[in-house]
Design a protein around this motif. Structure first.
Motif, PDB file in Angstrom:
ATOM      1  N   PRO A 177      22.936  22.178 -14.158  1.00  0.00           N
ATOM      2  CA  PRO A 177      24.390  22.427 -14.189  1.00  0.00           C
ATOM      3  C   PRO A 177      25.039  22.295 -12.818  1.00  0.00           C
ATOM      4  CG  PRO A 177      23.207  24.093 -15.453  1.00  0.00           C
ATOM      5  CD  PRO A 177      22.172  23.294 -14.726  1.00  0.00           C
ATOM      6  N   LEU A 178      24.262  22.577 -11.771  1.00  0.00           N
ATOM      7  CA  LEU A 178      24.790  22.434 -10.421  1.00  0.00           C
ATOM      8  C   LEU A 178      25.109  20.974 -10.110  1.00  0.00           C
ATOM      9  CD1 LEU A 178      25.461  23.776  -7.723  1.00  0.00           C
ATOM     10  CD2 LEU A 178      23.079  23.421  -7.053  1.00  0.00           C
ATOM     11  N   MET A 179      24.204  20.084 -10.478  1.00  0.00           N
ATOM     12  CA  MET A 179      24.474  18.669 -10.253  1.00  0.00           C
ATOM     13  C   MET A 179      25.577  18.156 -11.170  1.00  0.00           C
ATOM     14  SD  MET A 179      22.928  17.791  -7.657  1.00  0.00           S
ATOM     15  CE  MET A 179      23.482  16.104  -7.713  1.00  0.00           C
ATOM     16  N   ALA A 180      25.720  18.785 -12.364  1.00  0.00           N
ATOM     17  CA  ALA A 180      26.854  18.422 -13.220  1.00  0.00           C
ATOM     18  C   ALA A 180      28.164  18.770 -12.529  1.00  0.00           C
ATOM     19  CB  ALA A 180      26.752  19.140 -14.555  1.00  0.00           C
ATOM     20  N   ALA A 181      28.208  19.915 -11.824  1.00  0.00           N
ATOM     21  CA  ALA A 181      29.411  20.279 -11.069  1.00  0.00           C
ATOM     22  C   ALA A 181      29.652  19.290  -9.932  1.00  0.00           C
ATOM     23  CB  ALA A 181      29.266  21.699 -10.518  1.00  0.00           C
ATOM     24  N   ALA A 182      28.574  18.824  -9.294  1.00  0.00           N
ATOM     25  CA  ALA A 182      28.721  17.841  -8.219  1.00  0.00           C
ATOM     26  C   ALA A 182      29.252  16.513  -8.761  1.00  0.00           C
ATOM     27  CB  ALA A 182      27.378  17.639  -7.517  1.00  0.00           C
ATOM     28  N   VAL A 183      28.725  16.092  -9.910  1.00  0.00           N
ATOM     29  CA  VAL A 183      29.218  14.848 -10.526  1.00  0.00           C
ATOM     30  C   VAL A 183      30.680  14.998 -10.920  1.00  0.00           C
ATOM     31  CG1 VAL A 183      28.962  13.319 -12.521  1.00  0.00           C
ATOM     32  CG2 VAL A 183      26.943  14.123 -11.308  1.00  0.00           C
ATOM     33  N   ASN A 184      31.055  16.177 -11.427  1.00  0.00           N
ATOM     34  CA  ASN A 184      32.446  16.421 -11.781  1.00  0.00           C
ATOM     35  C   ASN A 184      33.358  16.316 -10.560  1.00  0.00           C
ATOM     36  OD1 ASN A 184      34.710  17.555 -13.475  1.00  0.00           O
ATOM     37  ND2 ASN A 184      34.512  19.205 -11.988  1.00  0.00           N
ATOM     38  N   ALA A 185      32.904  16.873  -9.428  1.00  0.00           N
ATOM     39  CA  ALA A 185      33.698  16.779  -8.196  1.00  0.00           C
ATOM     40  C   ALA A 185      33.849  15.326  -7.761  1.00  0.00           C
ATOM     41  CB  ALA A 185      33.038  17.601  -7.099  1.00  0.00           C
ATOM     42  N   TRP A 186      32.743  14.555  -7.860  1.00  0.00           N
ATOM     43  CA  TRP A 186      32.829  13.139  -7.509  1.00  0.00           C
ATOM     44  C   TRP A 186      33.763  12.392  -8.457  1.00  0.00           C
ATOM     45  CZ3 TRP A 186      31.399   8.924 -10.549  1.00  0.00           C
ATOM     46  CH2 TRP A 186      31.453   7.682  -9.913  1.00  0.00           C
ATOM     47  N   LYS A 210      33.683  19.106  -1.981  1.00  0.00           N
ATOM     48  CA  LYS A 210      34.157  20.314  -2.651  1.00  0.00           C
ATOM     49  C   LYS A 210      33.029  21.313  -2.896  1.00  0.00           C
ATOM     50  CE  LYS A 210      37.829  17.780  -5.051  1.00  0.00           C
ATOM     51  NZ  LYS A 210      38.938  18.307  -4.266  1.00  0.00           N
ATOM     52  N   LEU A 211      31.767  20.882  -2.742  1.00  0.00           N
ATOM     53  CA  LEU A 211      30.626  21.772  -2.941  1.00  0.00           C
ATOM     54  C   LEU A 211      29.920  22.087  -1.630  1.00  0.00           C
ATOM     55  CD1 LEU A 211      31.035  20.361  -5.860  1.00  0.00           C
ATOM     56  CD2 LEU A 211      28.734  21.205  -6.263  1.00  0.00           C
ATOM     57  N   ALA A 212      30.647  22.038  -0.517  1.00  0.00           N
ATOM     58  CA  ALA A 212      30.053  22.387   0.774  1.00  0.00           C
ATOM     59  C   ALA A 212      29.545  23.828   0.732  1.00  0.00           C
ATOM     60  CB  ALA A 212      31.080  22.227   1.886  1.00  0.00           C
ATOM     61  N   GLY A 213      28.298  24.020   1.134  1.00  0.00           N
ATOM     62  CA  GLY A 213      27.679  25.339   1.098  1.00  0.00           C
ATOM     63  C   GLY A 213      26.925  25.618  -0.174  1.00  0.00           C
ATOM     64  N   ALA A 214      27.069  24.786  -1.198  1.00  0.00           N
ATOM     65  CA  ALA A 214      26.330  24.967  -2.457  1.00  0.00           C
ATOM     66  C   ALA A 214      24.882  24.512  -2.268  1.00  0.00           C
ATOM     67  CB  ALA A 214      26.993  24.178  -3.575  1.00  0.00           C
ATOM     68  N   PRO A 215      23.974  24.990  -3.108  1.00  0.00           N
ATOM     69  CA  PRO A 215      22.559  24.615  -2.968  1.00  0.00           C
ATOM     70  C   PRO A 215      22.263  23.214  -3.508  1.00  0.00           C
ATOM     71  CG  PRO A 215      22.818  26.144  -4.787  1.00  0.00           C
ATOM     72  CD  PRO A 215      24.160  26.044  -4.124  1.00  0.00           C
ATOM     73  N   LEU A 232      25.068  15.531   1.085  1.00  0.00           N
ATOM     74  CA  LEU A 232      26.049  15.078   0.104  1.00  0.00           C
ATOM     75  C   LEU A 232      27.459  15.608   0.379  1.00  0.00           C
ATOM     76  CD1 LEU A 232      23.961  15.219  -3.205  1.00  0.00           C
ATOM     77  CD2 LEU A 232      24.727  13.202  -1.955  1.00  0.00           C
ATOM     78  N   PRO A 233      27.646  16.931   0.600  1.00  0.00           N
ATOM     79  CA  PRO A 233      29.006  17.398   0.896  1.00  0.00           C
ATOM     80  C   PRO A 233      29.575  16.796   2.175  1.00  0.00           C
ATOM     81  CG  PRO A 233      27.606  19.232   0.279  1.00  0.00           C
ATOM     82  CD  PRO A 233      26.717  18.055   0.463  1.00  0.00           C
ATOM     83  N   TYR A 234      28.731  16.626   3.196  1.00  0.00           N
ATOM     84  CA  TYR A 234      29.255  16.116   4.460  1.00  0.00           C
ATOM     85  C   TYR A 234      29.452  14.612   4.435  1.00  0.00           C
ATOM     86  CZ  TYR A 234      28.823  20.786   6.169  1.00  0.00           C
ATOM     87  OH  TYR A 234      28.999  22.132   6.319  1.00  0.00           O
ATOM     88  N   LEU A 235      28.689  13.910   3.609  1.00  0.00           N
ATOM     89  CA  LEU A 235      28.975  12.496   3.363  1.00  0.00           C
ATOM     90  C   LEU A 235      30.327  12.358   2.666  1.00  0.00           C
ATOM     91  CD1 LEU A 235      28.012   9.523   3.370  1.00  0.00           C
ATOM     92  CD2 LEU A 235      26.936   9.981   1.167  1.00  0.00           C
ATOM     93  N   GLY A 236      30.574  13.227   1.663  1.00  0.00           N
ATOM     94  CA  GLY A 236      31.859  13.205   0.975  1.00  0.00           C
ATOM     95  C   GLY A 236      33.010  13.556   1.901  1.00  0.00           C
ATOM     96  N   ALA A 237      32.777  14.542   2.786  1.00  0.00           N
ATOM     97  CA  ALA A 237      33.838  14.928   3.726  1.00  0.00           C
ATOM     98  C   ALA A 237      34.151  13.792   4.694  1.00  0.00           C
ATOM     99  CB  ALA A 237      33.414  16.180   4.497  1.00  0.00           C
ATOM    100  N   ALA A 238      33.096  13.137   5.208  1.00  0.00           N
ATOM    101  CA  ALA A 238      33.320  12.015   6.131  1.00  0.00           C
ATOM    102  C   ALA A 238      34.072  10.880   5.444  1.00  0.00           C
ATOM    103  CB  ALA A 238      31.976  11.522   6.673  1.00  0.00           C
ATOM    104  N   ALA A 239      33.701  10.583   4.196  1.00  0.00           N
ATOM    105  CA  ALA A 239      34.390   9.520   3.469  1.00  0.00           C
ATOM    106  C   ALA A 239      35.843   9.884   3.211  1.00  0.00           C
ATOM    107  CB  ALA A 239      33.667   9.241   2.151  1.00  0.00           C
ATOM    108  N   ALA A 259      35.520  21.979  11.068  1.00  0.00           N
ATOM    109  CA  ALA A 259      36.046  23.312  11.326  1.00  0.00           C
ATOM    110  C   ALA A 259      36.866  23.844  10.156  1.00  0.00           C
ATOM    111  CB  ALA A 259      36.907  23.300  12.595  1.00  0.00           C
ATOM    112  N   MET A 260      37.456  22.943   9.374  1.00  0.00           N
ATOM    113  CA  MET A 260      38.359  23.353   8.300  1.00  0.00           C
ATOM    114  C   MET A 260      37.682  23.385   6.939  1.00  0.00           C
ATOM    115  SD  MET A 260      41.475  24.348   8.215  1.00  0.00           S
ATOM    116  CE  MET A 260      42.582  24.847   6.887  1.00  0.00           C
ATOM    117  N   LEU A 261      36.662  22.571   6.751  1.00  0.00           N
ATOM    118  CA  LEU A 261      36.057  22.422   5.424  1.00  0.00           C
ATOM    119  C   LEU A 261      35.538  23.737   4.843  1.00  0.00           C
ATOM    120  CD1 LEU A 261      35.293  20.448   3.174  1.00  0.00           C
ATOM    121  CD2 LEU A 261      33.156  20.007   4.394  1.00  0.00           C
ATOM    122  N   PRO A 262      34.767  24.555   5.591  1.00  0.00           N
ATOM    123  CA  PRO A 262      34.297  25.818   4.982  1.00  0.00           C
ATOM    124  C   PRO A 262      35.431  26.789   4.645  1.00  0.00           C
ATOM    125  CG  PRO A 262      33.011  25.264   6.945  1.00  0.00           C
ATOM    126  CD  PRO A 262      34.212  24.373   6.936  1.00  0.00           C
TER     127      PRO A 262
END
Length: 212
Positions: A40-49, A103-108, A113-120, A176-179
């Motif tokens: 379900p965690l990866m389902a949330a990641a796919v939903n964010a993408w 959107k899932l920065a800090g998630a397990p 992946l979160p920082y690749l998304g943030a950079a993009a 600095a802002m993402l978290p």
């Protein structure tokens, strides 16, 4: 293959790309969430993408295509720079598919992946600025027409919204802002800015131009 090669307008590039990207994004998210029984965690990641890809790979190119059609058509001026227009298109095509999982920065999930998304998402500012500057420079040559045309007023306002969206992409996703923005309404506000401040205004401009 044998027909004479004609000029392809940049608005056609964006429309064709949106028609290709939407089924790819929808089918990918659908199969990864509903077709395979996974975490379900990866389902949330796919939903964010999926939400990010729908915004950047469907709504954004559709609105940009409308703006690239309307502003030269109504103002009677050619596009300011075709080099800038190609830069905006290809940078969006290369960068946008990587955004979303910030959107899932800090998630397990894998930390890259979160920082690749943030950079993009930060780099989305490149096509946003290229498109905005190109279209605003095109409209600036016929400012009286812009003032007197309802369709152009809406469209130029939407282009300014795209420029603001590009700066929001950078501001909300720097390390600095993402978290700090994870448990706030900033994500919802970002979606509202994109859909209402950018896409809807250009859609209103197109409606004023099309509807008699």
């Amino acid at each position: 293959k044998v027909r004479p090669a004609g000029h392809v307008f940049i608005s056609q590039w964006y429309l064709l790309a949106a028609m290709i990207w939407f089924p790819w994004v929808f089918a990918t998210a659908h199969f990864l969430i509903h077709g395979f029984s996974g975490s379900p965690l990866m389902a949330a990641a796919v939903n964010a993408w999926y939400r990010s890809a729908l915004l950047f790979l469907f709504f954004t190119p559709t609105a940009i295509a409308a703006a690239y059609y309307l502003i030269p058509k109504v103002s009677g001026r050619p596009v300011y720079s075709y080099t800038l227009s190609l830069l905006g298109f290809w940078s969006l095509a290369v960068i946008a598919p990587w955004a979303g999982m910030q959107k899932l920065a800090g998630a397990p999930i894998p930390a890259f992946l979160p920082y690749l998304g943030a950079a993009a998402t930060i780099l989305i500012a490149i096509p946003a600025i290229a498109v905005s500057v190109n279209l605003l420079k095109t409209a600036a040559g016929a400012w009286d027409t812009v003032v007197n045309s309802p369709s152009l007023r809406f469209t130029v306002a939407g282009v300014i919204g795209l420029l603001v969206l590009g700066f929001a992409c950078t501001f909300l996703n720097v390390p600095a802002m993402l978290p700090k923005s994870q448990f706030s309404l900033s994500g919802y506000g970002f979606d509202i800015l994109a859909l209402y401040g950018f896409f809807s205004l250009i859609a209103f401009g197109m409606i004023y131009f099309i509807v008699p």
